[in-house]
Design a protein around this motif. Structure first.
Motif, mmCIF file in Angstrom:
data_model
loop_
_atom_site.group_PDB
_atom_site.id
_atom_site.type_symbol
_atom_site.label_atom_id
_atom_site.label_comp_id
_atom_site.label_asym_id
_atom_site.label_seq_id
_atom_site.Cartn_x
_atom_site.Cartn_y
_atom_site.Cartn_z
ATOM 1 N N ALA A 146 -16.719 0.672 -4.720
ATOM 2 C CA ALA A 146 -16.314 0.815 -6.155
ATOM 3 C C ALA A 146 -15.775 -0.796 -6.482
ATOM 4 O O ALA A 146 -16.059 -1.055 -7.548
ATOM 5 N N ALA A 147 -15.146 -1.292 -5.580
ATOM 6 C CA ALA A 147 -14.229 -2.743 -5.876
ATOM 7 C C ALA A 147 -15.589 -3.674 -6.288
ATOM 8 O O ALA A 147 -15.288 -4.493 -7.270
ATOM 9 N N ILE A 148 -16.671 -3.738 -5.527
ATOM 10 C CA ILE A 148 -17.733 -4.611 -5.917
ATOM 11 C C ILE A 148 -18.322 -4.297 -7.109
ATOM 12 O O ILE A 148 -18.789 -5.084 -8.058
ATOM 13 N N GLU A 149 -18.707 -2.802 -7.333
ATOM 14 C CA GLU A 149 -19.393 -2.465 -8.521
ATOM 15 C C GLU A 149 -18.618 -2.707 -9.780
ATOM 16 O O GLU A 149 -19.063 -3.108 -10.957
ATOM 17 N N ARG A 150 -17.242 -2.364 -9.493
ATOM 18 C CA ARG A 150 -16.396 -2.596 -11.113
ATOM 19 C C ARG A 150 -15.817 -4.035 -11.289
ATOM 20 O O ARG A 150 -15.895 -4.470 -12.218
ATOM 21 N N PHE A 151 -15.544 -4.759 -10.035
ATOM 22 C CA PHE A 151 -14.972 -6.084 -10.392
ATOM 23 C C PHE A 151 -15.638 -7.253 -9.668
ATOM 24 O O PHE A 151 -15.397 -8.431 -9.938
ATOM 25 N N GLY A 152 -16.532 -7.001 -9.047
ATOM 26 C CA GLY A 152 -17.752 -7.843 -8.262
ATOM 27 C C GLY A 152 -17.262 -8.968 -7.224
ATOM 28 O O GLY A 152 -18.051 -9.598 -6.503
ATOM 29 N N ARG A 153 -16.052 -8.572 -6.708
ATOM 30 C CA ARG A 153 -15.760 -9.276 -5.608
ATOM 31 C C ARG A 153 -14.493 -8.655 -4.866
ATOM 32 O O ARG A 153 -13.817 -7.933 -5.285
ATOM 33 N N ILE A 154 -14.041 -9.090 -3.652
ATOM 34 C CA ILE A 154 -12.726 -8.690 -3.013
ATOM 35 C C ILE A 154 -12.195 -10.076 -2.383
ATOM 36 O O ILE A 154 -12.793 -10.856 -1.778
ATOM 37 N N ASP A 155 -10.763 -10.234 -2.666
ATOM 38 C CA ASP A 155 -10.045 -11.658 -2.426
ATOM 39 C C ASP A 155 -8.917 -11.225 -1.237
ATOM 40 O O ASP A 155 -8.538 -12.113 -0.465
ATOM 41 N N ALA A 156 -8.701 -9.802 -1.565
ATOM 42 C CA ALA A 156 -7.262 -9.558 -0.654
ATOM 43 C C ALA A 156 -7.387 -8.146 -0.379
ATOM 44 O O ALA A 156 -7.831 -7.339 -1.231
ATOM 45 N N LEU A 157 -6.787 -7.750 0.766
ATOM 46 C CA LEU A 157 -6.901 -6.178 1.455
ATOM 47 C C LEU A 157 -5.524 -6.189 1.885
ATOM 48 O O LEU A 157 -5.123 -7.047 2.902
ATOM 49 N N VAL A 158 -4.703 -5.263 1.624
ATOM 50 C CA VAL A 158 -3.427 -4.828 2.179
ATOM 51 C C VAL A 158 -3.646 -3.310 2.972
ATOM 52 O O VAL A 158 -3.813 -2.516 2.103
ATOM 53 N N ASN A 159 -3.646 -3.396 4.027
ATOM 54 C CA ASN A 159 -3.685 -2.207 5.017
ATOM 55 C C ASN A 159 -2.262 -1.864 4.788
ATOM 56 O O ASN A 159 -1.429 -2.028 5.841
ATOM 57 N N ASN A 160 -1.870 -1.010 4.011
ATOM 58 C CA ASN A 160 -0.524 -0.430 3.808
ATOM 59 C C ASN A 160 -0.622 1.033 4.425
ATOM 60 O O ASN A 160 0.499 1.801 4.673
ATOM 61 N N ALA A 161 -1.716 1.988 4.393
ATOM 62 C CA ALA A 161 -1.458 2.894 4.425
ATOM 63 C C ALA A 161 -1.211 3.418 5.991
ATOM 64 O O ALA A 161 -1.499 2.555 6.917
ATOM 65 N N GLY A 162 -0.304 4.380 6.443
ATOM 66 C CA GLY A 162 0.432 4.410 7.663
ATOM 67 C C GLY A 162 1.108 6.004 7.689
ATOM 68 O O GLY A 162 1.483 6.367 6.943
ATOM 69 N N ILE A 163 1.191 6.237 9.096
ATOM 70 C CA ILE A 163 1.713 7.562 9.548
ATOM 71 C C ILE A 163 2.630 7.190 10.553
ATOM 72 O O ILE A 163 2.462 6.433 11.469
#
Length: 238
Positions: free
Chosen positions: A67-84
């Motif tokens: 979805a990121a690539i389709e909508r915005f064309g690139r990825i520059d940062a990822l924040v792995n915030n999800a946690g339990i």
């Protein structure tokens, strides 16, 4: 659609608390954002794309990155915030506890980080991956038994450094923010005083403390492999 020079960040666990704050923080930096969580709802902001899903499922990671690539064309940062976080004596953890915590904290990091780094390599120009971990990794507490947090978030901190070294020559940075207890909706008000007292500074952290730590790392091109403690002094001692 983003402009050609607009950077794009993916944030997991983005529907509330720290994750929602990080989304707002990256938008203020001018990034387009892909935000994901199990319960996230559509955004009115055309530069925030939301994707519902359980990050423990690798299929969710595939959908988010696509979805990121389709909508915005690139990825520059990822924040792995999800946690339990599940606190209980070690011998009382159930198999379900183990599966839930390792699923989100470790599987939820693994596939989406692979896919994001693949895209960063493909497009060139580097990138940045940030893990949200816990200060308990560095100072076990008798007041808060949490071996599953140490097992999973400790693994993430080691992986953070390994990724930093592996991709340093390709300008992909990897850092972590190790948090104390942050005042979010998951902590009932009646526990705030007790939780605050667990920090040398005598209070809980605020969501903005966590957000500003992530944004500092985003804007620090010479910093990689760093575990940034935002914990009211906990990792220094008590």
């Amino acid at each position: 659609m983003s402009t050609p020079d607009q950077k794009v960040a993916i944030i997991t666990g983005a529907s509330q608390g720290i994750g929602a704050g990080v989304v707002d923080g990256y938008r203020k930096l001018g990034y387009a954002v892909v935000a994901t969580s199990r319960s996230i709802t559509p955004s009115d902001d055309p530069y925030v794309l939301t994707v519902q899903g359980d990050i423990a499922d690798p299929a969710t990671a595939e959908r988010v990155v696509s979805a990121a690539i389709e909508r915005f064309g690139r990825i520059d940062a990822l924040v792995n915030n999800a946690g339990i976080f599940v606190s209980k004596p070690f011998h009382e953890y159930t198999q379900a506890d183990y599966d839930d915590v390792t699923g989100v904290n470790m599987s939820g990091f693994f596939r989406i980080s692979q896919l994001a780094i693949e895209q960063m390599l493909r497009q060139g120009g580097g990138g940045h991956v940030v893990q949200i971990t816990t200060s308990l990794v560095d100072h076990a507490s008798s007041e808060l038994p949490s071996v599953l947090a140490s097992l999973t978030k400790g693994g993430l901190q080691s992986a953070t450094k390994a990724l930093a070294i592996e991709y340093a020559d390709r300008d992909i940075r990897s850092n972590a923010v190790a948090l104390g207890v942050i005042r979010t909706p998951m902590h009932p008000v009646e526990y705030h005083e007790t939780l605050g007292a667990m920090h040398p500074v005598g209070r809980m952290g605020e969501i903005q403390d966590a957000v500003e730590a992530v944004l500092y790392l985003e804007n620090a091109p010479f910093v990689t492999g760093e575990i940034l403690h935002v914990d009211g002094g906990q990792s220094a001692g008590h």
